[in-house]
Scaffold this motif. Structure first.
Motif, PDB file in Angstrom:
ATOM      1  N   MET A   1       0.845  -1.187   0.000  1.00  0.00           N
ATOM      2  CA  MET A   1       0.000   0.000   0.000  1.00  0.00           C
ATOM      3  C   MET A   1       0.887   1.246   0.000  1.00  0.00           C
ATOM      4  SD  MET A   1      -2.737   1.146   2.868  1.00  0.00           S
ATOM      5  CE  MET A   1      -4.173   1.944   2.261  1.00  0.00           C
ATOM      6  N   GLU A   2       0.610   2.129  -0.925  1.00  0.00           N
ATOM      7  CA  GLU A   2       1.361   3.390  -1.039  1.00  0.00           C
ATOM      8  C   GLU A   2       1.034   4.285   0.153  1.00  0.00           C
ATOM      9  OE1 GLU A   2       3.897   6.242  -2.295  1.00  0.00           O
ATOM     10  OE2 GLU A   2       3.696   4.327  -3.310  1.00  0.00           O
ATOM     11  N   LYS A   3       2.069   4.853   0.758  1.00  0.00           N
ATOM     12  CA  LYS A   3       1.814   5.714   1.920  1.00  0.00           C
ATOM     13  C   LYS A   3       1.746   7.187   1.567  1.00  0.00           C
ATOM     14  CE  LYS A   3       6.581   5.635   3.579  1.00  0.00           C
ATOM     15  NZ  LYS A   3       7.398   5.339   4.732  1.00  0.00           N
ATOM     16  N   TRP A   4       1.937   7.528   0.286  1.00  0.00           N
ATOM     17  CA  TRP A   4       1.879   8.922  -0.150  1.00  0.00           C
ATOM     18  C   TRP A   4       0.677   9.102  -1.065  1.00  0.00           C
ATOM     19  CZ3 TRP A   4       4.891  11.299   2.985  1.00  0.00           C
ATOM     20  CH2 TRP A   4       6.053  10.688   3.437  1.00  0.00           C
ATOM     21  N   VAL A   5      -0.195  10.028  -0.694  1.00  0.00           N
ATOM     22  CA  VAL A   5      -1.432  10.291  -1.428  1.00  0.00           C
ATOM     23  C   VAL A   5      -1.199  11.408  -2.446  1.00  0.00           C
ATOM     24  CG1 VAL A   5      -3.845  11.008  -1.143  1.00  0.00           C
ATOM     25  CG2 VAL A   5      -2.757   9.588   0.598  1.00  0.00           C
ATOM     26  N   ASN A   6      -1.875  11.335  -3.566  1.00  0.00           N
ATOM     27  CA  ASN A   6      -1.776  12.354  -4.603  1.00  0.00           C
ATOM     28  C   ASN A   6      -2.201  13.713  -4.030  1.00  0.00           C
ATOM     29  OD1 ASN A   6      -2.369  14.099  -6.803  1.00  0.00           O
ATOM     30  ND2 ASN A   6      -2.669  12.340  -8.135  1.00  0.00           N
ATOM     31  N   PRO A   7      -1.332  14.741  -4.120  1.00  0.00           N
ATOM     32  CA  PRO A   7      -1.649  16.045  -3.518  1.00  0.00           C
ATOM     33  C   PRO A   7      -2.823  16.767  -4.185  1.00  0.00           C
ATOM     34  CG  PRO A   7       0.355  16.188  -4.815  1.00  0.00           C
ATOM     35  CD  PRO A   7      -0.028  14.736  -4.762  1.00  0.00           C
ATOM     36  N   ALA A   8      -3.201  16.324  -5.366  1.00  0.00           N
ATOM     37  CA  ALA A   8      -4.339  16.944  -6.052  1.00  0.00           C
ATOM     38  C   ALA A   8      -5.672  16.487  -5.455  1.00  0.00           C
ATOM     39  CB  ALA A   8      -4.305  16.610  -7.539  1.00  0.00           C
ATOM     40  N   TYR A   9      -5.630  15.441  -4.629  1.00  0.00           N
ATOM     41  CA  TYR A   9      -6.865  14.889  -4.077  1.00  0.00           C
ATOM     42  C   TYR A   9      -6.955  14.956  -2.560  1.00  0.00           C
ATOM     43  CZ  TYR A   9      -7.188  13.114  -8.784  1.00  0.00           C
ATOM     44  OH  TYR A   9      -7.236  13.032 -10.148  1.00  0.00           O
ATOM     45  N   LYS A  10      -5.852  15.256  -1.899  1.00  0.00           N
ATOM     46  CA  LYS A  10      -5.857  15.289  -0.432  1.00  0.00           C
ATOM     47  C   LYS A  10      -5.943  16.728   0.058  1.00  0.00           C
ATOM     48  CE  LYS A  10      -3.848  13.270   3.609  1.00  0.00           C
ATOM     49  NZ  LYS A  10      -2.859  12.413   4.180  1.00  0.00           N
ATOM     50  N   LEU A  11      -6.736  16.937   1.090  1.00  0.00           N
ATOM     51  CA  LEU A  11      -6.917  18.289   1.621  1.00  0.00           C
ATOM     52  C   LEU A  11      -5.742  18.715   2.491  1.00  0.00           C
ATOM     53  CD1 LEU A  11     -10.706  18.329   2.610  1.00  0.00           C
ATOM     54  CD2 LEU A  11      -9.629  19.301   0.579  1.00  0.00           C
ATOM     55  N   SER A  12      -5.342  19.967   2.306  1.00  0.00           N
ATOM     56  CA  SER A  12      -4.321  20.604   3.123  1.00  0.00           C
ATOM     57  C   SER A  12      -4.991  21.459   4.190  1.00  0.00           C
ATOM     58  CB  SER A  12      -3.442  21.485   2.240  1.00  0.00           C
ATOM     59  OG  SER A  12      -2.553  22.239   3.017  1.00  0.00           O
ATOM     60  N   HIS A  13      -6.071  22.112   3.784  1.00  0.00           N
ATOM     61  CA  HIS A  13      -6.899  22.956   4.638  1.00  0.00           C
ATOM     62  C   HIS A  13      -8.342  22.672   4.245  1.00  0.00           C
ATOM     63  CE1 HIS A  13      -3.022  25.028   4.388  1.00  0.00           C
ATOM     64  NE2 HIS A  13      -3.291  25.497   5.594  1.00  0.00           N
ATOM     65  N   GLU A  14      -9.272  23.166   5.000  1.00  0.00           N
ATOM     66  CA  GLU A  14     -10.672  22.954   4.662  1.00  0.00           C
ATOM     67  C   GLU A  14     -10.952  23.500   3.252  1.00  0.00           C
ATOM     68  OE1 GLU A  14     -15.096  23.679   6.549  1.00  0.00           O
ATOM     69  OE2 GLU A  14     -13.322  24.151   7.737  1.00  0.00           O
ATOM     70  N   ASN A  15     -11.490  22.662   2.399  1.00  0.00           N
ATOM     71  CA  ASN A  15     -11.854  23.021   1.017  1.00  0.00           C
ATOM     72  C   ASN A  15     -10.663  23.420   0.143  1.00  0.00           C
ATOM     73  OD1 ASN A  15     -14.670  22.625   1.507  1.00  0.00           O
ATOM     74  ND2 ASN A  15     -14.698  24.618   2.531  1.00  0.00           N
ATOM     75  N   LYS A  16      -9.460  22.973   0.473  1.00  0.00           N
ATOM     76  CA  LYS A  16      -8.278  23.297  -0.327  1.00  0.00           C
ATOM     77  C   LYS A  16      -7.336  22.094  -0.348  1.00  0.00           C
ATOM     78  CE  LYS A  16      -6.550  27.300   0.456  1.00  0.00           C
ATOM     79  NZ  LYS A  16      -5.793  28.391   1.082  1.00  0.00           N
ATOM     80  N   THR A  17      -7.023  21.614  -1.561  1.00  0.00           N
ATOM     81  CA  THR A  17      -6.100  20.486  -1.673  1.00  0.00           C
ATOM     82  C   THR A  17      -4.668  20.944  -1.408  1.00  0.00           C
ATOM     83  OG1 THR A  17      -5.669  20.778  -4.030  1.00  0.00           O
ATOM     84  CG2 THR A  17      -7.568  19.365  -3.419  1.00  0.00           C
ATOM     85  N   ILE A  18      -3.799  19.982  -1.215  1.00  0.00           N
ATOM     86  CA  ILE A  18      -2.377  20.288  -1.021  1.00  0.00           C
ATOM     87  C   ILE A  18      -1.841  21.017  -2.262  1.00  0.00           C
ATOM     88  CG2 ILE A  18      -0.073  19.302  -0.682  1.00  0.00           C
ATOM     89  CD1 ILE A  18      -1.520  16.942   0.776  1.00  0.00           C
ATOM     90  N   SER A  19      -2.207  20.538  -3.436  1.00  0.00           N
ATOM     91  CA  SER A  19      -1.752  21.182  -4.675  1.00  0.00           C
ATOM     92  C   SER A  19      -2.229  22.626  -4.763  1.00  0.00           C
ATOM     93  CB  SER A  19      -2.248  20.410  -5.901  1.00  0.00           C
ATOM     94  OG  SER A  19      -1.648  19.145  -5.959  1.00  0.00           O
TER      95      SER A  19
END
Length: 93
Positions: A1-19
């Motif tokens: 299982m990959e431990k790094w999630v795609n930054p385009a799909y994971k949230l960094s802040h509410e309603n904002k992805t990491i990207s």
């Protein structure tokens, strides 16, 4: 299982992805450095830092609504992916 999630799909802040967050930081950084006339060389260093300081947020166990930090995961990501900043003309002063 990959431990790094795609930054385009994971949230960094509410309603904002990491990207999205990284792009926002880069835009503000670019405006700031341009306003103060700071050389392009320093923008490249700042860009590198902006892109990788939040890399730990991609860790599968990190979640924006917890108090867990992400810096240790950022270092882990950079070490695993062998990411380094190379500047041949770097001088501190």
């Amino acid at each position: 299982m990959e431990k790094w999630v795609n930054p385009a799909y994971k949230l960094s802040h509410e309603n904002k992805t990491i990207s999205q967050h990284i792009q926002e930081v880069l835009a503000i950084l670019g405006e700031y450095l341009q306003f103060y006339g700071i050389r392009e060389k320093y923008f490249e260093i700042a860009k590198f830092l902006a892109e990788y300081h939040d890399a730990g947020k991609m860790h599968i166990n990190w979640n924006f609504n917890t108090k867990e930090g992400h810096s240790h995961h950022s270092l882990e990501y950079m070490l695993e992916k062998k990411i380094e900043y190379h500047e041949k003309n770097w001088t501190l002063f």
